[in-house]
Design a protein around this motif. Structure first.
Motif, PDB file in Angstrom:
ATOM      1  N   ALA A  34      -0.226  -7.014  -0.241  1.00 29.93           N
ATOM      2  CA  ALA A  34      -0.280  -5.753  -0.975  1.00 29.93           C
ATOM      3  C   ALA A  34       0.619  -4.729  -0.298  1.00 29.93           C
ATOM      4  O   ALA A  34       0.722  -4.677   0.926  1.00 29.93           O
ATOM      5  CB  ALA A  34      -1.715  -5.238  -1.033  1.00 29.93           C
ATOM      6  N   LEU A  35       1.272  -3.902  -1.106  1.00 29.31           N
ATOM      7  CA  LEU A  35       2.145  -2.850  -0.592  1.00 29.31           C
ATOM      8  C   LEU A  35       1.627  -1.483  -0.991  1.00 29.31           C
ATOM      9  O   LEU A  35       1.450  -0.598  -0.163  1.00 29.31           O
ATOM     10  CB  LEU A  35       3.572  -3.061  -1.106  1.00 29.31           C
ATOM     11  CG  LEU A  35       4.618  -2.006  -0.738  1.00 29.31           C
ATOM     12  CD1 LEU A  35       4.741  -1.865   0.775  1.00 29.31           C
ATOM     13  CD2 LEU A  35       5.973  -2.363  -1.351  1.00 29.31           C
ATOM     14  N   LYS A  36       1.413  -1.276  -2.275  1.00 32.59           N
ATOM     15  CA  LYS A  36       0.825  -0.075  -2.836  1.00 32.59           C
ATOM     16  C   LYS A  36      -0.133  -0.520  -3.938  1.00 32.59           C
ATOM     17  O   LYS A  36      -0.141  -1.706  -4.300  1.00 32.59           O
ATOM     18  CB  LYS A  36       1.921   0.846  -3.396  1.00 32.59           C
ATOM     19  CG  LYS A  36       2.861   1.422  -2.322  1.00 32.59           C
ATOM     20  CD  LYS A  36       3.949   2.307  -2.953  1.00 32.59           C
ATOM     21  CE  LYS A  36       4.906   2.840  -1.891  1.00 32.59           C
ATOM     22  NZ  LYS A  36       4.256   3.834  -1.011  1.00 32.59           N
ATOM     23  N   LEU A  69       2.017  -2.309  -6.349  1.00 37.48           N
ATOM     24  CA  LEU A  69       3.140  -3.103  -5.866  1.00 37.48           C
ATOM     25  C   LEU A  69       2.678  -4.160  -4.866  1.00 37.48           C
ATOM     26  O   LEU A  69       1.720  -3.942  -4.118  1.00 37.48           O
ATOM     27  CB  LEU A  69       4.187  -2.218  -5.187  1.00 37.48           C
ATOM     28  CG  LEU A  69       4.881  -1.149  -6.024  1.00 37.48           C
ATOM     29  CD1 LEU A  69       5.827  -0.348  -5.138  1.00 37.48           C
ATOM     30  CD2 LEU A  69       5.631  -1.768  -7.197  1.00 37.48           C
ATOM     31  N   CYS A  70       3.378  -5.290  -4.850  1.00 38.61           N
ATOM     32  CA  CYS A  70       3.157  -6.305  -3.824  1.00 38.61           C
ATOM     33  C   CYS A  70       4.504  -6.722  -3.259  1.00 38.61           C
ATOM     34  O   CYS A  70       5.555  -6.503  -3.870  1.00 38.61           O
ATOM     35  CB  CYS A  70       2.418  -7.509  -4.386  1.00 38.61           C
ATOM     36  SG  CYS A  70       3.374  -8.493  -5.557  1.00 38.61           S
ATOM     37  N   VAL A  71       4.479  -7.301  -2.087  1.00 40.17           N
ATOM     38  CA  VAL A  71       5.684  -7.807  -1.439  1.00 40.17           C
ATOM     39  C   VAL A  71       5.512  -9.301  -1.209  1.00 40.17           C
ATOM     40  O   VAL A  71       4.412  -9.775  -0.908  1.00 40.17           O
ATOM     41  CB  VAL A  71       5.965  -7.069  -0.099  1.00 40.17           C
ATOM     42  CG1 VAL A  71       4.786  -7.171   0.846  1.00 40.17           C
ATOM     43  CG2 VAL A  71       7.226  -7.602   0.554  1.00 40.17           C
ATOM     44  N   SER A  72       6.582 -10.055  -1.395  1.00 44.86           N
ATOM     45  CA  SER A  72       6.515 -11.506  -1.237  1.00 44.86           C
ATOM     46  C   SER A  72       7.735 -12.001  -0.482  1.00 44.86           C
ATOM     47  O   SER A  72       8.788 -11.360  -0.457  1.00 44.86           O
ATOM     48  CB  SER A  72       6.428 -12.195  -2.604  1.00 44.86           C
ATOM     49  OG  SER A  72       7.552 -11.858  -3.409  1.00 44.86           O
ATOM     50  N   ALA A 125      10.896  -9.860  -1.736  1.00 45.51           N
ATOM     51  CA  ALA A 125      10.895  -9.173  -3.024  1.00 45.51           C
ATOM     52  C   ALA A 125       9.720  -8.224  -3.112  1.00 45.51           C
ATOM     53  O   ALA A 125       8.634  -8.502  -2.602  1.00 45.51           O
ATOM     54  CB  ALA A 125      10.847 -10.179  -4.171  1.00 45.51           C
ATOM     55  N   VAL A 126       9.937  -7.091  -3.756  1.00 43.87           N
ATOM     56  CA  VAL A 126       8.874  -6.139  -4.076  1.00 43.87           C
ATOM     57  C   VAL A 126       8.691  -6.170  -5.588  1.00 43.87           C
ATOM     58  O   VAL A 126       9.649  -5.954  -6.346  1.00 43.87           O
ATOM     59  CB  VAL A 126       9.216  -4.711  -3.602  1.00 43.87           C
ATOM     60  CG1 VAL A 126       8.145  -3.722  -4.070  1.00 43.87           C
ATOM     61  CG2 VAL A 126       9.343  -4.681  -2.081  1.00 43.87           C
ATOM     62  N   THR A 130       4.377  -8.512   5.397  1.00 47.02           N
ATOM     63  CA  THR A 130       3.252  -7.591   5.491  1.00 47.02           C
ATOM     64  C   THR A 130       3.757  -6.167   5.362  1.00 47.02           C
ATOM     65  O   THR A 130       4.965  -5.908   5.393  1.00 47.02           O
ATOM     66  CB  THR A 130       2.496  -7.760   6.837  1.00 47.02           C
ATOM     67  OG1 THR A 130       1.240  -7.073   6.763  1.00 47.02           O
ATOM     68  CG2 THR A 130       3.300  -7.199   8.003  1.00 47.02           C
ATOM     69  N   SER A 131       2.824  -5.233   5.209  1.00 46.01           N
ATOM     70  CA  SER A 131       3.137  -3.806   5.157  1.00 46.01           C
ATOM     71  C   SER A 131       1.864  -3.034   5.428  1.00 46.01           C
ATOM     72  O   SER A 131       0.771  -3.496   5.086  1.00 46.01           O
ATOM     73  CB  SER A 131       3.691  -3.424   3.780  1.00 46.01           C
ATOM     74  OG  SER A 131       3.879  -2.024   3.684  1.00 46.01           O
ATOM     75  N   ALA A 132       2.000  -1.872   6.048  1.00 49.16           N
ATOM     76  CA  ALA A 132       0.875  -0.953   6.115  1.00 49.16           C
ATOM     77  C   ALA A 132       0.664  -0.416   4.709  1.00 49.16           C
ATOM     78  O   ALA A 132       1.613   0.011   4.049  1.00 49.16           O
ATOM     79  CB  ALA A 132       1.163   0.186   7.090  1.00 49.16           C
ATOM     80  N   LEU A 133      -0.571  -0.478   4.211  1.00 50.17           N
ATOM     81  CA  LEU A 133      -0.856  -0.098   2.838  1.00 50.17           C
ATOM     82  C   LEU A 133      -0.381   1.328   2.557  1.00 50.17           C
ATOM     83  O   LEU A 133      -0.599   2.243   3.349  1.00 50.17           O
ATOM     84  CB  LEU A 133      -2.350  -0.207   2.552  1.00 50.17           C
ATOM     85  CG  LEU A 133      -2.754  -0.187   1.077  1.00 50.17           C
ATOM     86  CD1 LEU A 133      -2.095  -1.339   0.310  1.00 50.17           C
ATOM     87  CD2 LEU A 133      -4.265  -0.247   0.941  1.00 50.17           C
TER      88      LEU A 133
END
Length: 300
Positions: free
Chosen positions: A53-55, A58-61, A69-70, A93-96
């Motif tokens: 999960a990104l936002k 949005l997700c990141v892969s 990709a976002v 990964t990402s900080a939410l």
């Protein structure tokens, strides 16, 4: 799951990729006429290896095509694509709610990407000797922990790219990392069948849970930081369980979730609220996804 399938599953069609070493494409999706018939390019051209999960929308892969990709959960469109790794992306990964995305790769490096940056990665984190298999970012995105099959865990300053610490443990082939919300602790699973709790401040092991019978393949932490999950490899109905561990009080095993017939490849705490009982989900090489009641281990 349906939206994720829309975003990631249309791998029959092809997209053209430039040979530029670093590229960020902010217009990947095909913007045809609005409506149900709208079509989008696939997020990746080969197998998807990791998603996070990104936002809220949005997700990141990351994929075997070496790209990150976002994508939009809602529309299924790939909004950004980042090119820079020389080999398969293993973890993302990402900080939410952050605009920073992190990717690990078989090229032994980690890269940081800015969501609105149009050029290459904003930071590199080289230093591991083998494939990077674990990636966890602090809630404020200021620090990053990475793990590798080289038996090490490293801590990094995301602004400067400086390695702030490196710890090696014999036979600690890292499989996954995750950061405990609101705490300086990082959970790590390993091919040595253990789940460790690292104190990121000094990069020291604060606790090691009792070893399981099989390789621990993945981990996750509950939203309140009270529990962590790990899951096991297995075959023919042996192993392949997920285990719930107490992080706050007994630091012992709380519950096991048994039912998969092959390696459990991932585990995750599901969002919950007043109308929803705490639940977890597991996926397996036996081609199934199972949802469990967290407290009773009953399947939903």
């Amino acid at each position: 799951c349906l939206l994720l399938a829309r975003a990631m599953g249309k791998l029959q069609s092809k997209i053209s990729l430039h040979t530029t070493k670093y590229r960020a494409d902010s217009s990947v999706g095909q913007t045809g006429p609005a409506g149900p018939s709208q079509q989008h390019s696939p997020a990746h051209t080969d197998a998807v290896t990791s998603v996070a999960a990104l936002k809220p929308d949005l997700c990141v892969s990351g994929g075997r095509d070496k790209s990150v990709a976002v994508s939009s959960w809602r529309s299924g469109a790939a909004l950004h694509r980042f090119i820079g790794h020389e080999r398969e992306v293993t973890k993302v990964t990402s900080a939410l709610d952050s605009s920073r995305v992190f990717s690990a790769s078989r090229d032994k490096t980690v890269m940081m990407w800015e969501l609105h940056r149009t050029s290459g990665p904003s930071q590199h984190f080289p230093g591991h000797d083998l494939v990077v298999t674990g990636l966890a970012v602090s809630p404020d995105a200021s620090q990053l922990c990475t793990g590798s099959r080289d038996n090490t865990v490293c801590k990094w300053d995301t602004e400067t790219g400086e390695c702030l610490g490196r710890a090696a443990i014999s036979r600690n082939l890292v499989t996954h990392l995750c950061w405990v919300p609101g705490e300086p602790y990082v959970i790590q699973t390993s091919e040595d069948k253990t789940t460790r709790v690292w104190d990121s401040r000094e990069l020291q092991v604060a606790h090691t849970f009792p070893a399981k019978q099989h390789i621990q393949t993945c981990c996750d932490v509950s939203q309140d930081g009270r529990y962590c999950l790990s899951c096991s490899s297995g075959s023919a109905g042996h192993g392949a369980e997920a285990t719930l561990w107490d992080l706050r009080q007994t630091r012992g095993r709380v519950c096991e979730y048994k039912g998969h017939f092959q390696t459990t490849t991932s585990c995750v705490f599901l969002p919950w609220g007043p109308a929803l009982a705490p639940s977890i989900a597991t996926s397996s090489s036996d081609s199934t996804v199972k949802v469990w009641d967290q407290n009773t281990a009953g399947r939903g």
